[in-house]
Design a protein around this motif. Structure first.
Motif, PDB file in Angstrom:
ATOM      1  N   LEU A 231      49.200  58.404  86.833  1.00 27.31           N
ATOM      2  CA  LEU A 231      49.531  57.066  87.309  1.00 27.31           C
ATOM      3  C   LEU A 231      48.218  56.315  87.499  1.00 27.31           C
ATOM      4  O   LEU A 231      47.385  56.703  88.317  1.00 27.31           O
ATOM      5  CB  LEU A 231      50.318  57.140  88.617  1.00 27.31           C
ATOM      6  CG  LEU A 231      51.019  55.865  89.108  1.00 27.31           C
ATOM      7  CD1 LEU A 231      52.114  56.219  90.109  1.00 27.31           C
ATOM      8  CD2 LEU A 231      50.043  54.888  89.765  1.00 27.31           C
ATOM      9  N   VAL A 232      48.053  55.245  86.734  1.00 33.39           N
ATOM     10  CA  VAL A 232      46.812  54.481  86.773  1.00 33.39           C
ATOM     11  C   VAL A 232      46.895  53.383  87.825  1.00 33.39           C
ATOM     12  O   VAL A 232      47.854  52.599  87.843  1.00 33.39           O
ATOM     13  CB  VAL A 232      46.510  53.857  85.398  1.00 33.39           C
ATOM     14  CG1 VAL A 232      45.256  52.982  85.465  1.00 33.39           C
ATOM     15  CG2 VAL A 232      46.339  54.940  84.344  1.00 33.39           C
ATOM     16  N   PHE A 233      45.903  53.328  88.699  1.00 34.67           N
ATOM     17  CA  PHE A 233      45.764  52.209  89.629  1.00 34.67           C
ATOM     18  C   PHE A 233      44.905  51.143  88.947  1.00 34.67           C
ATOM     19  O   PHE A 233      43.682  51.168  89.023  1.00 34.67           O
ATOM     20  CB  PHE A 233      45.107  52.667  90.935  1.00 34.67           C
ATOM     21  CG  PHE A 233      45.978  53.527  91.795  1.00 34.67           C
ATOM     22  CD1 PHE A 233      46.948  52.969  92.612  1.00 34.67           C
ATOM     23  CD2 PHE A 233      45.835  54.910  91.800  1.00 34.67           C
ATOM     24  CE1 PHE A 233      47.760  53.757  93.429  1.00 34.67           C
ATOM     25  CE2 PHE A 233      46.638  55.710  92.604  1.00 34.67           C
ATOM     26  CZ  PHE A 233      47.606  55.131  93.411  1.00 34.67           C
ATOM     27  N   TRP A 234      45.555  50.236  88.242  1.00 36.84           N
ATOM     28  CA  TRP A 234      44.841  49.168  87.563  1.00 36.84           C
ATOM     29  C   TRP A 234      44.361  48.134  88.581  1.00 36.84           C
ATOM     30  O   TRP A 234      44.881  48.034  89.689  1.00 36.84           O
ATOM     31  CB  TRP A 234      45.737  48.489  86.536  1.00 36.84           C
ATOM     32  CG  TRP A 234      46.113  49.351  85.369  1.00 36.84           C
ATOM     33  CD1 TRP A 234      47.284  50.023  85.192  1.00 36.84           C
ATOM     34  CD2 TRP A 234      45.313  49.629  84.222  1.00 36.84           C
ATOM     35  NE1 TRP A 234      47.261  50.707  83.999  1.00 36.84           N
ATOM     36  CE2 TRP A 234      46.062  50.483  83.378  1.00 36.84           C
ATOM     37  CE3 TRP A 234      44.030  49.244  83.812  1.00 36.84           C
ATOM     38  CZ2 TRP A 234      45.579  50.955  82.159  1.00 36.84           C
ATOM     39  CZ3 TRP A 234      43.544  49.710  82.595  1.00 36.84           C
ATOM     40  CH2 TRP A 234      44.314  50.556  81.785  1.00 36.84           C
ATOM     41  N   ARG A 235      43.396  47.322  88.193  1.00 38.02           N
ATOM     42  CA  ARG A 235      42.948  46.216  89.058  1.00 38.02           C
ATOM     43  C   ARG A 235      44.099  45.236  89.270  1.00 38.02           C
ATOM     44  O   ARG A 235      44.276  44.700  90.376  1.00 38.02           O
ATOM     45  CB  ARG A 235      41.746  45.536  88.402  1.00 38.02           C
ATOM     46  CG  ARG A 235      41.263  44.262  89.097  1.00 38.02           C
ATOM     47  CD  ARG A 235      40.459  44.571  90.338  1.00 38.02           C
ATOM     48  NE  ARG A 235      40.024  43.362  91.012  1.00 38.02           N
ATOM     49  CZ  ARG A 235      38.892  42.723  90.770  1.00 38.02           C
ATOM     50  NH1 ARG A 235      38.044  43.180  89.852  1.00 38.02           N
ATOM     51  NH2 ARG A 235      38.564  41.642  91.437  1.00 38.02           N
ATOM     52  N   ASP A 236      44.894  45.018  88.231  1.00 38.36           N
ATOM     53  CA  ASP A 236      46.036  44.108  88.296  1.00 38.36           C
ATOM     54  C   ASP A 236      47.235  44.844  88.889  1.00 38.36           C
ATOM     55  O   ASP A 236      47.724  45.812  88.299  1.00 38.36           O
ATOM     56  CB  ASP A 236      46.372  43.604  86.889  1.00 38.36           C
ATOM     57  CG  ASP A 236      47.526  42.601  86.875  1.00 38.36           C
ATOM     58  OD1 ASP A 236      48.183  42.415  87.917  1.00 38.36           O
ATOM     59  OD2 ASP A 236      47.774  42.016  85.802  1.00 38.36           O
TER      60      ASP A 236
ATOM     61  N   LEU B   2      45.513  58.959  97.438  1.00 38.32           N
ATOM     62  CA  LEU B   2      44.581  57.847  97.550  1.00 38.32           C
ATOM     63  C   LEU B   2      44.132  57.654  98.993  1.00 38.32           C
ATOM     64  O   LEU B   2      42.931  57.637  99.289  1.00 38.32           O
ATOM     65  CB  LEU B   2      45.236  56.567  97.024  1.00 38.32           C
ATOM     66  CG  LEU B   2      44.395  55.297  97.160  1.00 38.32           C
ATOM     67  CD1 LEU B   2      43.156  55.369  96.268  1.00 38.32           C
ATOM     68  CD2 LEU B   2      45.217  54.061  96.826  1.00 38.32           C
ATOM     69  N   VAL B   3      45.081  57.518  99.916  1.00 35.69           N
ATOM     70  CA  VAL B   3      44.709  57.182 101.292  1.00 35.69           C
ATOM     71  C   VAL B   3      44.227  58.398 102.077  1.00 35.69           C
ATOM     72  O   VAL B   3      43.580  58.247 103.117  1.00 35.69           O
ATOM     73  CB  VAL B   3      45.872  56.495 102.029  1.00 35.69           C
ATOM     74  CG1 VAL B   3      46.235  55.200 101.331  1.00 35.69           C
ATOM     75  CG2 VAL B   3      47.088  57.397 102.147  1.00 35.69           C
ATOM     76  N   GLY B   4      44.518  59.607 101.590  1.00 36.65           N
ATOM     77  CA  GLY B   4      44.047  60.807 102.274  1.00 36.65           C
ATOM     78  C   GLY B   4      42.540  60.895 102.352  1.00 36.65           C
ATOM     79  O   GLY B   4      41.999  61.615 103.200  1.00 36.65           O
ATOM     80  N   ALA B   5      41.840  60.155 101.499  1.00 34.38           N
ATOM     81  CA  ALA B   5      40.375  60.169 101.534  1.00 34.38           C
ATOM     82  C   ALA B   5      39.839  59.617 102.842  1.00 34.38           C
ATOM     83  O   ALA B   5      38.693  59.886 103.217  1.00 34.38           O
ATOM     84  CB  ALA B   5      39.820  59.355 100.367  1.00 34.38           C
ATOM     85  N   ALA B   6      40.663  58.851 103.567  1.00 32.77           N
ATOM     86  CA  ALA B   6      40.224  58.270 104.837  1.00 32.77           C
ATOM     87  C   ALA B   6      40.472  59.189 106.018  1.00 32.77           C
ATOM     88  O   ALA B   6      39.951  58.941 107.116  1.00 32.77           O
ATOM     89  CB  ALA B   6      40.919  56.924 105.069  1.00 32.77           C
TER      90      ALA B   6
ATOM     91  N   LEU C 266      42.886  50.531 101.646  1.00 34.30           N
ATOM     92  CA  LEU C 266      42.166  50.978 100.452  1.00 34.30           C
ATOM     93  C   LEU C 266      42.887  50.542  99.183  1.00 34.30           C
ATOM     94  O   LEU C 266      42.257  50.155  98.195  1.00 34.30           O
ATOM     95  CB  LEU C 266      42.023  52.505 100.459  1.00 34.30           C
ATOM     96  CG  LEU C 266      41.115  53.126 101.518  1.00 34.30           C
ATOM     97  CD1 LEU C 266      41.225  54.643 101.476  1.00 34.30           C
ATOM     98  CD2 LEU C 266      39.672  52.709 101.291  1.00 34.30           C
ATOM     99  N   LEU C 267      44.218  50.630  99.202  1.00 37.20           N
ATOM    100  CA  LEU C 267      45.001  50.217  98.056  1.00 37.20           C
ATOM    101  C   LEU C 267      44.866  48.712  97.828  1.00 37.20           C
ATOM    102  O   LEU C 267      44.716  48.246  96.694  1.00 37.20           O
ATOM    103  CB  LEU C 267      46.472  50.599  98.266  1.00 37.20           C
ATOM    104  CG  LEU C 267      47.458  50.237  97.153  1.00 37.20           C
ATOM    105  CD1 LEU C 267      47.099  50.931  95.854  1.00 37.20           C
ATOM    106  CD2 LEU C 267      48.888  50.603  97.578  1.00 37.20           C
TER     107      LEU C 267
ATOM    108  N   GLY D 153      38.565  45.629  93.109  1.00 39.81           N
ATOM    109  CA  GLY D 153      38.136  46.578  92.093  1.00 39.81           C
ATOM    110  C   GLY D 153      37.096  47.562  92.601  1.00 39.81           C
ATOM    111  O   GLY D 153      36.666  47.521  93.754  1.00 39.81           O
ATOM    112  N   VAL D 154      36.678  48.448  91.704  1.00 46.59           N
ATOM    113  CA  VAL D 154      35.701  49.491  92.025  1.00 46.59           C
ATOM    114  C   VAL D 154      34.502  49.345  91.104  1.00 46.59           C
ATOM    115  O   VAL D 154      34.653  49.127  89.899  1.00 46.59           O
ATOM    116  CB  VAL D 154      36.304  50.896  91.853  1.00 46.59           C
ATOM    117  CG1 VAL D 154      35.294  51.966  92.258  1.00 46.59           C
ATOM    118  CG2 VAL D 154      37.575  51.031  92.664  1.00 46.59           C
ATOM    119  N   GLY D 155      33.312  49.465  91.661  1.00 49.56           N
ATOM    120  CA  GLY D 155      32.095  49.358  90.861  1.00 49.56           C
ATOM    121  C   GLY D 155      31.199  50.560  91.015  1.00 49.56           C
ATOM    122  O   GLY D 155      31.416  51.425  91.871  1.00 49.56           O
ATOM    123  N   ARG D 156      30.201  50.620  90.173  1.00 43.65           N
ATOM    124  CA  ARG D 156      29.147  51.643  90.243  1.00 43.65           C
ATOM    125  C   ARG D 156      27.790  50.967  90.069  1.00 43.65           C
ATOM    126  O   ARG D 156      27.662  49.972  89.351  1.00 43.65           O
ATOM    127  CB  ARG D 156      29.313  52.670  89.120  1.00 43.65           C
ATOM    128  CG  ARG D 156      30.555  53.542  89.218  1.00 43.65           C
ATOM    129  CD  ARG D 156      30.300  54.802  90.042  1.00 43.65           C
ATOM    130  NE  ARG D 156      31.528  55.560  90.198  1.00 43.65           N
ATOM    131  CZ  ARG D 156      32.007  56.415  89.285  1.00 43.65           C
ATOM    132  NH1 ARG D 156      31.349  56.604  88.142  1.00 43.65           N
ATOM    133  NH2 ARG D 156      33.134  57.064  89.512  1.00 43.65           N
TER     134      ARG D 156
END
Length: 525
Positions: free
Chosen positions: A104-109, A203-207, A221-222, A229-232
């Motif tokens: 399941l992809v969490f797209w920016r859109d 996803l939210v378990g990281a917190a 977070l969602l 979005g996410v950057g590097r």
């Protein structure tokens, strides 16, 4: 003993310390940053730390830029691009991988994410879009207040938050439920398909643990993922802090590395400066400690801080639930792939560049519960990625670096980490290897770091990467504790400026920015 007079001494050369130093130096203050390690960066560093692989760049802690994209003021205001800072957006940023081969992809859109969910459940797809409206309302209320100093009146931010509240009255009950209920509850009451529920929980378990009251806020977070979005950082996270160090030096600030602090010297209720372990004394009118609040208070001259406040800070929750991430970095002689899950997608999407979330809702619950008992979890739950897939400069041509991040491992395992570190590291690699091809066959070298290793290397209590656990009770003026999140502490000229104060952890520089403004007001007096 040499005395060097400064306006401000910053204890800790992480990104918050450098942020505070730059903002103060921009106003003409004479500033020095004191860092115990050989280079600046703290948790925002990267470099060649696997001896067998000197050309493979490893991120020893932070990797993704999400928080900085939510709060982008610092790099703009400090003009960091002129000093080499660049970032790229990851598309897609996060992808959930289910054990059965589905993804399941969490797209920016969010509309595209809803279409992903629709493959599993049309009802869940609509529930997701409805949930995003709640999260958008929550973000509109929360983000303005996250960016400001909670000790100030903040009329503009409060007005913006009030407008958001008034414009979203129909969502208020759901927002309140998020703030008071658990993240697990929020997932179960909205979604029905196991893939959707597991994706949300992973996803939210990281917190942190997702069953505790008040953890529904983790779903921000969602919202951040879809809005910002996410950057590097191009070249690795070290390039961010190197750019900050360069900017500080341009502004006339100084940096001292390999300089552990022995004492933050206070006399008659006021700081005098910082004494280093090598005997040097650095005189300063103000001191900002960006290390963990517990360690910062313990550095103060004994007896200078109120015992009640010392006790509160010492007992502030830091991985208090008994779980802490484990970190496994690998240098590989080839490139990883995600063949099994890509084959089931039928859209040709490559998953190499994304952060991959592995596990199930049951695994998230099991990992935190098992870790709290001092036992090593058996079910795989982790975030994994290949940073070199996004930025090939971080490994030799045709090779990769792997970043494995099991979210919940015991802080204090019954057997002790020295006895189990290697075994657990191999377990993590084997589990991740079921999803990412090449991990078990292409290894050149590895690096395994558990909570006590992180605690020792970065002087952070219980290895807690956000210093103080994230919760509604540990925010604003109550972060790290009631009485320590205030404008003026009992020791005049002493300030906290790390992740232990508002708004908390994440790479964004806001705690350092807030601390700098507090110091400016102090020095103006």
């Amino acid at each position: 003993m040499t005395t060097l007079p400064y306006d401000v001494a910053i204890v800790g050369g992480g990104h918050n310390g450098l942020t505070a130093a730059c903002y103060l130096a921009m106003t003409g203050k004479k500033v020095v940053v004191i860092e115990a390690l050989a280079k600046v960066g703290g948790m925002a560093t990267s470099g060649a730390v696997i001896p067998e692989a000197p050309q493979h760049i490893v991120h020893t802690c932070a990797l993704d830029l999400m928080s900085l994209r939510v709060h982008p003021m610092m790099p703009v205001e400090l003009e960091l691009e002129k000093h080499g800072f660049r970032q790229v957006e990851m598309t897609p940023g996060y992808v959930y991988l289910h054990p059965d081969g589905n993804s399941l992809v969490f797209w920016r859109d969010p509309l595209k994410t809803a279409e992903e969910i629709r493959r599993f459940s049309p009802k869940d797809a609509q529930a997701f879009l409805d949930f995003m409206k709640v999260l958008d309302a929550f973000m509109d209320m929360a983000v303005p207040m996250m960016r400001v100093d909670p000790t100030q009146f903040n009329f503009g931010a409060k007005l913006g938050a009030l407008r958001a509240v008034l414009g979203n009255l129909k969502h208020k009950p759901d927002v309140v439920a998020l703030m008071t209920g658990s993240a697990y509850q929020a997932a179960l009451e909205r979604f029905e398909h196991p893939v959707t529920i597991s994706a949300m929980c992973c996803l939210v378990g990281a917190a942190g643990p997702i069953t505790n009251d008040g953890t529904g806020i983790y779903f921000i977070l969602l919202g951040f993922l879809h809005r910002f979005g996410v950057g590097r950082v191009v070249g690795g996270m070290q390039q961010l802090t190197n750019a900050m160090a360069s900017r500080l030096k341009e502004l006339g600030g100084e940096i001292i590395t390999s300089a552990p602090v022995e004492e933050i010297v206070a006399e008659h209720g006021k700081v005098r400066g910082v004494k280093l372990e090598d005997g040097r004394f650095i005189e300063a009118r103000a001191v900002v400690a960006t290390v963990h609040p517990k360690m910062a208070f313990e550095m103060l001259t004994p007896g200078s801080m109120d015992h009640k406040l010392m006790t509160r800070v010492a007992l502030a929750p830091a991985n208090a639930h008994g779980a802490s991430p484990l970190k496994v970095d690998m240098a590989l002689r080839g490139q990883v792939s995600v063949k099994r899950h890509e084959a089931m997608r039928h859209d040709g999407l490559s998953l190499r560049k994304s952060v991959l979330l592995i596990g199930t809702a049951e695994a998230v619950l099991e990992n935190f519960a098992t870790s709290a008992r001092g036992e090593v979890p058996k079910l795989p739950y982790m975030w994994i990625t290949a940073p070199s897939a996004v930025d090939p400069s971080q490994a030799p041509e045709g090779q990769d670096v792997a970043y494995l991040y099991p979210v919940a491992m015991p802080v204090n395992p019954r057997e002790g980490w020295d006895a189990i570190r290697d075994r657990v590291g191999q377990q993590v690699i084997d589990q991740a290897g079921e999803y990412m091809d090449g991990l078990t066959t292409l290894e050149i070298g590895r690096r395994v770091e558990a909570s006590p290793d992180l605690a020792k290397r970065l002087n952070v209590h219980n290895g807690c990467v956000v210093h103080v656990d994230t919760s509604t009770m540990r925010s604003g003026k109550n972060r790290p504790v009631q009485g320590a999140g205030v404008e003026i502490l009992p020791v005049a000229g002493f300030y906290l400026g790390g992740a232990g104060i508002h708004p908390g952890g994440g790479i964004n520089g806001l705690p350092g920015r807030i601390a700098a403004n507090r110091v400016k007001r102090f020095l103006a007096k």
